[in-house]
Design an enzyme around this catalytic site. Structure first.
Site, mmCIF file in Angstrom:
data_model
loop_
_atom_site.group_PDB
_atom_site.id
_atom_site.type_symbol
_atom_site.label_atom_id
_atom_site.label_comp_id
_atom_site.label_asym_id
_atom_site.label_seq_id
_atom_site.Cartn_x
_atom_site.Cartn_y
_atom_site.Cartn_z
ATOM 1 N N ARG A 111 16.725 -29.752 67.600
ATOM 2 C CA ARG A 111 15.984 -28.685 66.907
ATOM 3 C C ARG A 111 15.214 -27.940 67.982
ATOM 4 O O ARG A 111 14.409 -28.515 68.700
ATOM 5 C CB ARG A 111 15.016 -29.276 65.877
ATOM 6 C CG ARG A 111 14.001 -28.264 65.391
ATOM 7 C CD ARG A 111 13.191 -28.729 64.212
ATOM 8 N NE ARG A 111 13.993 -28.724 62.999
ATOM 9 C CZ ARG A 111 13.477 -28.763 61.769
ATOM 10 N NH1 ARG A 111 12.168 -28.813 61.584
ATOM 11 N NH2 ARG A 111 14.267 -28.758 60.713
ATOM 12 N N HIS A 138 20.148 -22.691 60.310
ATOM 13 C CA HIS A 138 19.727 -24.026 59.844
ATOM 14 C C HIS A 138 20.858 -24.630 58.994
ATOM 15 O O HIS A 138 20.732 -24.793 57.778
ATOM 16 C CB HIS A 138 18.424 -23.899 59.049
ATOM 17 C CG HIS A 138 17.693 -25.193 58.865
ATOM 18 N ND1 HIS A 138 18.130 -26.385 59.414
ATOM 19 C CD2 HIS A 138 16.555 -25.496 58.183
ATOM 20 C CE1 HIS A 138 17.274 -27.344 59.078
ATOM 21 N NE2 HIS A 138 16.324 -26.838 58.340
ATOM 22 N N GLN A 141 20.526 -27.906 56.696
ATOM 23 C CA GLN A 141 19.772 -27.599 55.481
ATOM 24 C C GLN A 141 20.721 -27.113 54.389
ATOM 25 O O GLN A 141 20.713 -27.598 53.259
ATOM 26 C CB GLN A 141 18.734 -26.503 55.794
ATOM 27 C CG GLN A 141 17.983 -25.990 54.585
ATOM 28 C CD GLN A 141 17.032 -27.017 54.022
ATOM 29 O OE1 GLN A 141 16.254 -27.601 54.759
ATOM 30 N NE2 GLN A 141 17.082 -27.264 52.728
ATOM 31 N N ASP A 233 11.796 -19.274 51.065
ATOM 32 C CA ASP A 233 11.361 -20.011 52.259
ATOM 33 C C ASP A 233 10.079 -19.329 52.750
ATOM 34 O O ASP A 233 9.744 -18.216 52.302
ATOM 35 C CB ASP A 233 12.486 -19.944 53.330
ATOM 36 C CG ASP A 233 12.169 -20.760 54.588
ATOM 37 O OD1 ASP A 233 11.237 -21.605 54.549
ATOM 38 O OD2 ASP A 233 12.844 -20.552 55.621
ATOM 39 N N CYS A 273 13.655 -24.773 51.020
ATOM 40 C CA CYS A 273 14.008 -25.778 52.040
ATOM 41 C C CYS A 273 12.829 -26.681 52.370
ATOM 42 O O CYS A 273 13.041 -27.812 52.820
ATOM 43 C CB CYS A 273 14.525 -25.086 53.291
ATOM 44 S SG CYS A 273 13.333 -23.932 53.984
#
Ligand code: CP
Ligand code: NVA
Length: 313
Positions: A111, A138, A141, A233, A273
């Site tokens: 990450r 991402h 996710q 998000d 998320c």
């Protein structure tokens, strides 16, 4: 589920764009099966003796726990590497880190901020590299998100997902994911915060094959109308803390509240998320309401990540 298919063995997991519709279906099926086995207490040690090195240059709760616990449940071991304690944090080259970790571990999860760093790592590593979030994408996710939608709606193809807010890493991966599985995705962002044009263009190429429709719609009410899934998000992602207050001014109309949710289908589900800024991009009422699937969504990261590791490593 005895033997697992080897079709994705030793591949990197950097973007959903790199996988075929069929491969994503296999990943989702295996994730569902691993979830079932976990719930029934059936052992599934597909990665016995294997090790995942996890590099985190940004904070994480879900991604870290899902990979670490997931690796344990698969019979392997995961080690957490943070920049403060590793030589990468003192400037050791990504290339050298990749070559060294390849001699000791069986997979690397990273990450980080700059997407190209993941590509560089994958270029020099001869073990699978998994993208655990960059400023651009991402993908782990969205694999978990697709598992959640499939569980709740029984399918993905032909559904409409509306994403409200910043055209960020999660929005980009939703465009790629939707395009691959035939789900329509509409991104509704204030002017200047739309998704990256190149990402949209390459997702649209994938969408031609599945006939999914990808659109950008500035008006959040139009975007949400008739949606099966409403997603949001944070308005300021990790690394944007210094511009968060300034950014916030542009997003007031994009808050996912009951009024906006009422424009979606009556049985629409709500995804986020996480972590959320309650009262900003989503109200408590919606986040804790009957249509919210956010905790299932977080749990499904575990099962999705296990599928990625079991199939690729
Ligand atoms: N959604 C997600 O990736 O959460 P974390 O930042 O806690 O890993
Ligand atoms: N867009 C968010 C997602 C966090 C999981 C961020 O990058 O901070």
């Amino acid at each position: 589920m005895k033997g697992l298919t080897n079709i994705m063995r030793q591949r990197d997991f950097i973007s959903l764009h790199d996988f075929t519709t069929e491969e994503i279906k296999v990943l989702l099926d295996v994730a569902g099966e691993l979830k079932r086995m976990r719930k029934l207490g059936i052992a599934h040690p597909y990665l016995q003796g294997k090790t995942l090195a996890m590099i985190f240059q940004k904070s994480s709760t879900r991604t870290r726990v899902a990979f670490e616990v997931g690796m344990y449940q698969l019979g392997g071991y995961a080690l957490f590497l943070n920049p403060q304690d590793t030589q990468l944090g003192r400037g050791e080259a990504v290339k050298d880190t990749a070559m060294v970790l390849s001699r000791m571990a069986d997979g690397i999860m990273i990450r980080t901020f700059v997407h190209e760093e993941v590509l560089e790592l994958a270029r020099w590593a001869d073990i699978p590299v998994i993208n655990g979030l960059t400023d651009l994408l991402h993908p782990t996710q969205v694999l978990g998100d697709m598992l959640t939608i499939k569980e709740r709606k029984g399918k993905l193809q032909g559904l409409k997902l509306a994403f409200l807010g910043d055209g960020n890493n999660v929005a980009h991966s939703l465009l790629f994911g939707g395009a691959k599985v035939g789900m329509d995705v509409v991104i509704s962002s204030p002017e200047g915060f739309e998704p990256d044009k190149n990402i949209l263009a390459s997702a649209k190429e994938d969408a031609l094959k599945t006939k999914s429709v990808l659109t950008i719609e500035k008006d959040p009410q139009k975007a949400v109308a008739g949606a099966d899934v409403v997603y949001t998000d944070v308005w300021a992602s990790m690394g944007q803390e210094n511009v968060a207050d300034d950014k916030e001014k542009h997003f007031a109309d994009y808050q996912l509240n009951s009024k906006l949710l009422n424009l979606a289908k009556p049985d629409a589900i709500v995804l986020h998320c996480l972590p959320a800024k309650r009262g900003k991009e989503i109200t408590d009422e919606v986040m804790d309401g009957p249509q919210s699937a956010v905790i299932d969504e977080a749990e499904n990261r575990l099962h999705a990540h296990k599928a990625i590791m079991a199939l690729l490593m």
